[in-house]
Write a protein that holds these residues in place. Structure first.
Motif, short mmCIF file in Angstrom:
data_model
loop_
_atom_site.label_atom_id
_atom_site.label_comp_id
_atom_site.label_asym_id
_atom_site.label_seq_id
_atom_site.Cartn_x
_atom_site.Cartn_y
_atom_site.Cartn_z
N VAL A 94 0.93 -1.30 -0.07
CA VAL A 94 0.01 0.14 -0.09
C VAL A 94 0.97 1.17 -0.11
CG1 VAL A 94 -1.71 1.41 1.27
CG2 VAL A 94 -1.77 -1.14 1.24
N THR A 95 0.62 2.09 -0.89
CA THR A 95 1.46 3.50 -1.10
C THR A 95 0.62 4.41 -0.84
OG1 THR A 95 3.00 2.12 -2.47
CG2 THR A 95 3.12 4.72 -2.39
N VAL A 96 1.09 5.39 0.25
CA VAL A 96 0.07 6.85 0.40
C VAL A 96 1.13 7.79 -0.41
CG1 VAL A 96 -0.23 8.44 2.28
CG2 VAL A 96 -0.58 6.01 2.66
N THR A 97 0.56 8.53 -1.20
CA THR A 97 1.18 9.81 -2.02
C THR A 97 0.49 11.21 -1.50
OG1 THR A 97 1.31 8.21 -3.78
CG2 THR A 97 1.50 10.61 -4.29
N GLY B 205 6.30 22.58 -8.36
CA GLY B 205 7.05 21.56 -8.88
C GLY B 205 7.33 20.68 -7.82
N ASN B 206 7.72 20.96 -6.69
CA ASN B 206 8.12 20.28 -5.60
C ASN B 206 7.36 19.94 -4.50
OD1 ASN B 206 8.19 22.66 -4.27
ND2 ASN B 206 10.42 22.67 -3.70
N ASP B 207 5.85 20.43 -4.77
CA ASP B 207 5.11 20.23 -3.76
C ASP B 207 4.42 18.85 -3.51
OD1 ASP B 207 5.06 22.88 -3.45
OD2 ASP B 207 2.92 23.36 -4.43
N ALA B 208 4.23 18.12 -4.54
CA ALA B 208 3.79 16.78 -4.19
C ALA B 208 4.70 15.52 -4.71
CB ALA B 208 2.10 16.73 -5.00
N GLY B 209 3.93 14.46 -4.63
CA GLY B 209 4.69 13.35 -5.29
C GLY B 209 5.52 12.32 -4.18
N ASP B 210 5.39 12.88 -2.96
CA ASP B 210 6.54 12.11 -2.05
C ASP B 210 5.61 10.94 -1.73
OD1 ASP B 210 8.60 11.55 -0.55
OD2 ASP B 210 7.71 12.39 1.39
N THR B 211 6.07 9.69 -1.40
CA THR B 211 5.35 8.50 -1.17
C THR B 211 6.01 7.95 0.04
OG1 THR B 211 6.58 7.17 -2.39
CG2 THR B 211 4.65 8.54 -3.51
N ALA B 212 5.15 7.08 0.73
CA ALA B 212 5.41 6.13 1.67
C ALA B 212 4.72 4.91 1.38
CB ALA B 212 5.07 6.58 3.10
N SER B 213 5.40 3.61 1.72
CA SER B 213 4.83 2.31 1.33
C SER B 213 4.95 1.47 2.49
CB SER B 213 5.58 1.67 0.12
OG SER B 213 5.06 2.29 -1.13
N ILE B 214 3.79 0.77 2.56
CA ILE B 214 3.86 -0.61 3.65
C ILE B 214 3.34 -1.46 3.15
CG2 ILE B 214 1.51 0.47 4.81
CD1 ILE B 214 2.77 -0.30 7.54
#
Length: 188
Positions: free
Chosen positions: A136-139, A153-162
């Motif tokens: 599962v990846t939260v973005t 351009g650097n506001d979004a896109g970071d993710t974390a997965s579990i």
């Protein structure tokens, strides 16, 4: 009374209205020169406190919002997306709300050159429809503030997965104490 600014005109919305500094502006001098405040926000370091959980368990998600400035950011809103996977849901916290459109976290202010953290809980459904572990990846999908962002351009896109694991495949793996091959509880 005291004047916070005086730009020597009667124009509202130009940074100084009725001798009060308009939200999102900074003013200095006499007569006051007012400039629109700007920020450079980014979401960094979305992380879970563990790499995997079992159905019915929770994990803590922490995220950091940086403000590279040059001004203080106000009314910052981070939007997060969670795919429909692993029967997982985000749990609201003091600074974050969840609804059918996703999860939003609000941070009152972030001074220039500083960062702020938000914390959420991800809950894996107690009765999963999983037949194998699922990633599962939260973005982070959006980041907004009252002030304009100089680098969207650097506001979004970071993710974390579990990984969402389940008990019931007949194999004792991933730290399980036992696994009898079924997903029903109370059978021994």
């Amino acid at each position: 009374g005291s004047e916070a600014c005086d730009d020597k005109n009667d124009t509202d919305g130009d940074g100084c209205s009725d001798c009060v500094i308009d939200p999102g502006y900074g003013c200095s001098g006499d007569p006051s020169v007012c400039d629109l405040d700007v920020v450079d926000l980014s979401v960094v370091g979305l992380t879970f406190d563990t790499s995997a959980i079992y159905s019915g368990q929770t994990a803590v998600l922490t995220g950091t919002v940086n403000n590279a400035g040059p001004d203080t950011a106000h009314d910052v809103v981070v939007t997060l997306a969670l795919p429909n996977a692993g029967n997982a849901t985000m749990v609201a916290s003091d600074d974050c709300t969840t609804d059918v459109d996703g999860t939003t976290c609000t941070i009152d202010t972030i001074p220039a050159g500083q960062s702020a953290t938000f914390v959420l809980t991800l809950a894996a459904g107690a009765t999963p429809t999983l037949t194998e572990p699922e990633q599962v990846t939260v973005t982070a999908t959006a980041l907004d503030a009252r002030e304009p962002d100089t680098n969207a351009g650097n506001d979004a896109g970071d993710t974390a997965s579990i990984e969402i694991l389940f008990c019931g495949d007949g194999e004792t793996t991933n730290g399980e104490a036992c696994d009898d091959g079924n997903q029903a509880s109370g059978l021994g």
